[in-house]
Design an enzyme around this catalytic site. Structure first.
Site, short mmCIF file in Angstrom:
data_model
loop_
_atom_site.label_atom_id
_atom_site.label_comp_id
_atom_site.label_asym_id
_atom_site.label_seq_id
_atom_site.Cartn_x
_atom_site.Cartn_y
_atom_site.Cartn_z
N GLN A 178 77.17 17.07 84.89
CA GLN A 178 76.47 18.35 85.38
C GLN A 178 76.63 19.16 84.61
O GLN A 178 76.77 20.76 85.01
CB GLN A 178 77.00 18.26 86.19
CG GLN A 178 75.41 19.42 87.46
CD GLN A 178 75.53 18.99 88.92
OE1 GLN A 178 74.57 18.31 89.27
NE2 GLN A 178 76.50 20.01 90.09
N SER B 211 73.74 22.18 92.28
CA SER B 211 74.10 22.82 90.92
C SER B 211 73.27 23.98 90.49
O SER B 211 72.79 24.40 89.99
CB SER B 211 73.95 21.63 90.17
OG SER B 211 72.94 21.38 90.15
N GLU C 235 82.17 46.22 69.02
CA GLU C 235 83.69 45.61 69.53
C GLU C 235 83.20 44.44 70.52
O GLU C 235 84.10 43.48 70.86
CB GLU C 235 84.73 46.46 70.14
CG GLU C 235 85.38 47.34 68.80
CD GLU C 235 85.83 48.69 70.11
OE1 GLU C 235 86.85 48.85 70.98
OE2 GLU C 235 84.93 49.91 70.07
N HIS D 261 91.81 41.27 50.73
CA HIS D 261 93.15 41.08 51.43
C HIS D 261 92.77 42.48 52.06
O HIS D 261 93.63 43.12 52.28
CB HIS D 261 94.38 41.31 50.37
CG HIS D 261 94.11 40.15 49.66
ND1 HIS D 261 94.79 38.56 49.59
CD2 HIS D 261 93.42 40.06 48.17
CE1 HIS D 261 94.82 37.85 48.64
NE2 HIS D 261 94.00 38.31 47.88
N TYR E 81 76.11 7.49 81.77
CA TYR E 81 76.05 9.13 83.34
C TYR E 81 77.31 9.06 84.13
O TYR E 81 78.14 8.38 84.56
CB TYR E 81 75.10 9.37 84.24
CG TYR E 81 74.64 10.70 84.41
CD1 TYR E 81 73.98 11.84 83.87
CD2 TYR E 81 74.87 11.21 85.86
CE1 TYR E 81 74.04 12.74 84.91
CE2 TYR E 81 75.06 12.24 86.36
CZ TYR E 81 74.43 13.31 86.14
OH TYR E 81 74.10 14.14 86.34
N ASN F 54 69.06 10.70 85.96
CA ASN F 54 69.86 11.20 85.17
C ASN F 54 68.64 10.88 83.49
O ASN F 54 68.42 11.52 82.79
CB ASN F 54 70.03 9.36 84.56
CG ASN F 54 70.93 9.67 86.45
OD1 ASN F 54 71.73 10.29 86.52
ND2 ASN F 54 72.03 8.25 86.24
N SER G 270 84.86 57.82 75.32
CA SER G 270 86.46 57.71 76.60
C SER G 270 86.37 58.85 77.51
O SER G 270 86.15 59.98 77.65
CB SER G 270 87.49 58.10 75.37
OG SER G 270 88.64 58.12 76.11
N LYS H 21 86.53 61.69 71.97
CA LYS H 21 85.93 59.86 71.04
C LYS H 21 85.02 59.97 71.22
O LYS H 21 83.68 59.58 71.94
CB LYS H 21 86.88 59.11 71.92
CG LYS H 21 88.53 59.18 72.03
CD LYS H 21 89.07 58.40 70.84
CE LYS H 21 88.82 57.26 69.96
NZ LYS H 21 89.63 56.17 71.59
N ASN I 242 82.59 55.39 70.27
CA ASN I 242 83.98 54.33 70.30
C ASN I 242 83.10 53.68 69.94
O ASN I 242 81.95 53.38 70.22
CB ASN I 242 84.53 53.66 71.37
CG ASN I 242 86.34 54.10 71.99
OD1 ASN I 242 86.18 55.39 71.16
ND2 ASN I 242 86.01 54.61 73.39
N1 ARG Z 1 72.33 17.62 88.75
C1 ARG Z 1 72.65 16.92 87.73
C2 ARG Z 1 72.92 17.29 87.11
O1 ARG Z 1 73.00 17.72 85.76
C3 ARG Z 1 71.10 16.15 88.06
C4 ARG Z 1 71.27 14.33 87.27
C5 ARG Z 1 72.65 14.19 88.52
N2 ARG Z 1 72.01 12.30 88.51
C6 ARG Z 1 73.01 11.27 89.09
N3 ARG Z 1 72.91 10.62 88.99
N4 ARG Z 1 73.35 12.54 90.75
O2 ARG Z 1 73.70 16.33 86.02
#
Ligand code: ARG
Length: 461
Positions: free
Chosen positions: A324, A24, A292, A157, A319, A111, A279, A285, A287
């Protein structure tokens, strides 16, 4: 050595696709600053608990501050094993501070760490959005101030209903946005609860004083009271996403009004060139794209909320890696709204109001209620007055004239004691002035509201 935070019990490496699926860092690197803040507090807590020496604490804190700088200057070098922000920071800390870095995670789990980090991020995001909402309110207030007496049709309305003042219209949105601002403030109260020290799920046994930890982190007001809930709760994310979605809905309605009002058919307002586009095919035009997009992106904001609610639904205590999936929707929602609100504020501030076009859209039919009210003042029951005015409207249509051009004899046919003074009703200014109940459209009331908002939005900030 590998800086993976786990793996001692594993005999085979993670598959490439799995690694990509699991990692991540590409998005949670945005948590670098808050992750370092919570880690510094944790290092201090470890020292207070006698788990590391003062010198070790200082080495950790210094190293973490250096990493903060590296991220701030976009100098942080990612390595292949950087699974998430927590792993990346710890890996880099080891490079900078040496083996003491291996002690930072004592009594802590990712966690409780990620829960604390994300709360910190959300607290900052909510504060920024509140300020952006305030700026949009100020832009509307500034327009209201210039158009306390500017009349235009008010609609129900989407049919012309009664004359209102443009200032009153502006302040209607200021009211909606104020509720949004308060909602963000209220949601922040529940973000300011610190989960750090909850361990992986059951608490920590290392003697860390959570009260002292709390005192060290100014953004938090209290401690989570149940470690299981602490690591699995993401209500604060859902709440912020809801606040954002509702702001999206409100600004989408503002956008819809301005899209309609800027069309040739209405012509009530002209958006600045800076917030419009042209446009590629039709040279004439111009816009209202800013509006929008404001309307369209409310869809994303709602989607981000639904994503997180769906992720949370059905998760077992405590958890789960599903959690994530809370980051990207929140980041998307924040970024979308941050830019959307800034654009909206600037587009409103630079809006040109065409008072003549607004006035030209008013007509006598919008004063039919005023006429009925006048009959009421002369002693007719309202329901009867409504019927009598209805007859007059029909008569005017038959004769193809406006109500004000209907001869007195026609008025007297429905109400014999009427005299020529009844024609005084056909005055849109008078109509608006008479709507002087608290919260009404009368300029005198709008001016009072402007003074109130000025105090609330400017003086008190
Ligand atoms: N990247 C993880 C999240 O956003 C961090 C926590 C990971 N914890 C674990 N026990 N794998 O949740």
């Amino acid at each position: 050595m590998s800086h993976q935070l786990w793996g001692g019990r594993f005999s085979a490496p993670t598959a490439d696709d799995m690694r990509q699926y699991n990692d991540s860092f590409r998005f949670d690197r945005r948590l670098a600053d808050v992750d370092i803040t919570s880690s510094i507090a944790w290092a201090r807590a470890l020292a207070r608990a006698g788990l590391i020496s003062a010198a070790e604490r200082d080495a950790l804190v210094q190293g973490l501050q250096q990493i903060r700088q590296e991220f701030a200057r976009d100098r942080f070098e990612e390595q292949p094993g950087d699974e998430d922000i927590h792993t990346a920071v710890e890996r880099r800390l080891h490079e900078i501070a040496g083996p003491v870095a291996l002690k930072l995670h004592t009594g802590r789990s990712r966690n409780d760490q990620v829960a604390a980090d994300f709360r910190l991020f959300c607290i900052g995001a909510a504060e920024k959005l509140r300020e952006n909402v305030r700026r949009l309110q100020l832009a509307l207030l500034q327009q209201a101030d210039q158009h306390v007496e500017t009349l235009l049709p008010g609609y129900t309305h989407l049919q012309r209903a009664q004359p209102i003042t443009f200032g009153h219209w502006c302040l209607a949105y200021v009211e909606m946005l104020e509720r949004d601002r308060r909602r963000l403030e209220d949601a922040s109260v529940r973000m300011r609860v610190l989960p750090l020290g909850s361990g992986a799920l059951s608490g920590n046994s290392m003697g860390v004083d959570r009260e002292e930890l709390l005192a060290d982190l100014a953004e938090f007001d209290s401690l989570t009271a149940n470690s299981l809930d602490a690591v699995s709760d993401r209500d604060f994310v859902a709440e912020l996403l809801f606040c954002n979605a509702l702001i999206g809905v409100h600004t989408s309605r503002l956008a819809e009004d301005l899209i309609l009002y800027s069309s040739a058919e209405f012509g009530f307002v002209t958006l600045a060139d800076a917030y419009s586009t042209g446009s590629s095919l039709m040279p004439q035009k111009k816009n209202p794209d800013s509006m929008e997009l404001l309307r369209g992106k409310s869809g994303r904001l709602i989607g981000d909320l639904v994503t997180v609610l769906t992720v949370l639904k059905g998760l077992s205590m405590t958890y789960n890696k599903d959690l994530q999936e809370d980051k990207e929707p929140l980041f998307d929602s924040f970024d979308t709204l941050d830019l959307g609100l800034r654009t909206a504020a600037a587009a409103v501030a630079t809006l040109q109001v065409n008072a003549e076009r607004m006035a030209a859209a008013l007509d006598d039919s919008m004063l039919a209620t005023d006429l009925a009210d006048e009959l009421v003042r002369q002693g007719v029951a309202f329901r009867e007055a409504h019927g009598k005015v209805g007859q007059l409207v029909r008569r005017a249509e038959e004769l193809h004239v406006a109500l004000r051009d209907l001869p007195l004899i026609e008025y007297q046919a429905v109400q014999p004691d009427l005299d020529a003074s009844i024609y005084a009703v056909f005055d849109v200014d008078r109509s608006a002035r008479q709507k002087n109940s608290i919260g009404g459209t009368a300029p005198i009331r709008v001016a009072e509201q402007i003074a109130r908002w000025r105090k609330l939005l400017i003086d008190s900030e």
